[in-house]
Design an enzyme around this catalytic site. Structure first.
Site, PDB file in Angstrom:
ATOM      1  N   ASP A  23      93.156  35.038  29.282  1.00 43.80           N
ATOM      2  CA  ASP A  23      92.302  35.876  28.124  1.00 43.80           C
ATOM      3  C   ASP A  23      92.627  35.060  27.066  1.00 43.80           C
ATOM      4  OD1 ASP A  23      91.297  37.520  26.309  1.00 43.80           O
ATOM      5  OD2 ASP A  23      91.694  39.358  27.594  1.00 43.80           O
ATOM      6  N   ASP A  53      88.706  27.317  30.448  1.00 46.04           N
ATOM      7  CA  ASP A  53      87.251  26.778  29.891  1.00 46.04           C
ATOM      8  C   ASP A  53      87.043  26.993  28.240  1.00 46.04           C
ATOM      9  OD1 ASP A  53      87.174  29.485  30.208  1.00 46.04           O
ATOM     10  OD2 ASP A  53      85.090  29.480  30.491  1.00 46.04           O
TER      11      ASP A  53
END
Length: 211
Positions: free
Chosen positions: A118, A154
């Site tokens: 996260d 990403d």
């Protein structure tokens, strides 16, 4: 990435104690006994639905893998993959990444992976990022001298933050990929998240760093 609550997830984990270590604090300092061998131990913090940890275990049968995730439903999906693959060299833990020293002795883990954590983009949430310095303190303890972390994401912002965090901590950035899937790197095992978003053209970043 949050996953919808799965009915029966807790019972599913409880019914598979061979793979899911329900009292991991009891295994501290004796993980080789838990696996029944002296092979290296690699852990993935934030193992998601288990695609990476299962793929790595199939690819490297001489390494013991531990997948760690705090989300109950997510870990139950990871268990599905482990059971379907029948990999003997995987264990799963439902614990928080900030408390790893409660479950591993100093130097007990040989390598660790952080995949698509996260990003916690808000500045006020910086301390929740798994590459924040307090987490690095924990990782350094459970890893051997010059222990290694492999990190994939990403999220460009998280990647740049993590490179800076590793460097400021005094770690060595051994290899860096700014577009992993466009590189000549071989042997990449993808997570479910990675496969989904790379197919949409999302760039994947990767770094290998040592303490």
């Amino acid at each position: 990435m949050r996953v919808r609550k799965r009915k029966g997830a807790e019972e599913h984990l409880a019914n598979n104690p061979h793979y899911v270590i329900l009292n991991p604090e009891d295994a501290k300092g004796r993980w080789h006994d838990v696996f029944g061998n002296d092979r290296p131990i690699h852990i993935e913090v934030g193992s998601g639905k288990g695609g990476f940890i299962t793929g790595m275990a199939l690819k490297n049968p001489d390494i013991n893998y531990i997948g760690i995730d705090i989300q109950l439903s997510v870990l139950s999906y990871a268990l599905d993959k482990v059971l379907a693959s029948e990999v003997p060299n995987v264990k799963l833990l439902r614990v928080d990444g900030s408390s790893l020293t409660n479950y591993f002795e100093d130097g007990e883990v040989d390598m660790m992976y952080l995949n698509f954590s996260d990003p916690w983009p808000k500045t006020k949430h910086e301390k929740r990022r798994l590459t924040y310095k307090d987490f690095l303190d924990t990782y350094k303890r459970i890893l051997p001298e010059h222990g290694e972390i492999h990190f994939k994401t990403d999220n460009r912002g998280l990647f740049e933050y993590s490179l800076a965090s590793f460097s400021q901590y005094g770690m060595t950035l051994r290899q860096i990929w700014l577009d992993l899937h466009a590189s000549n790197y071989e042997g990449n095992v993808m997570t479910e998240y990675e496969e989904k978003f790379s197919n949409k053209g999302q760039v994947i970043y990767r770094v290998e760093a040592n303490f």
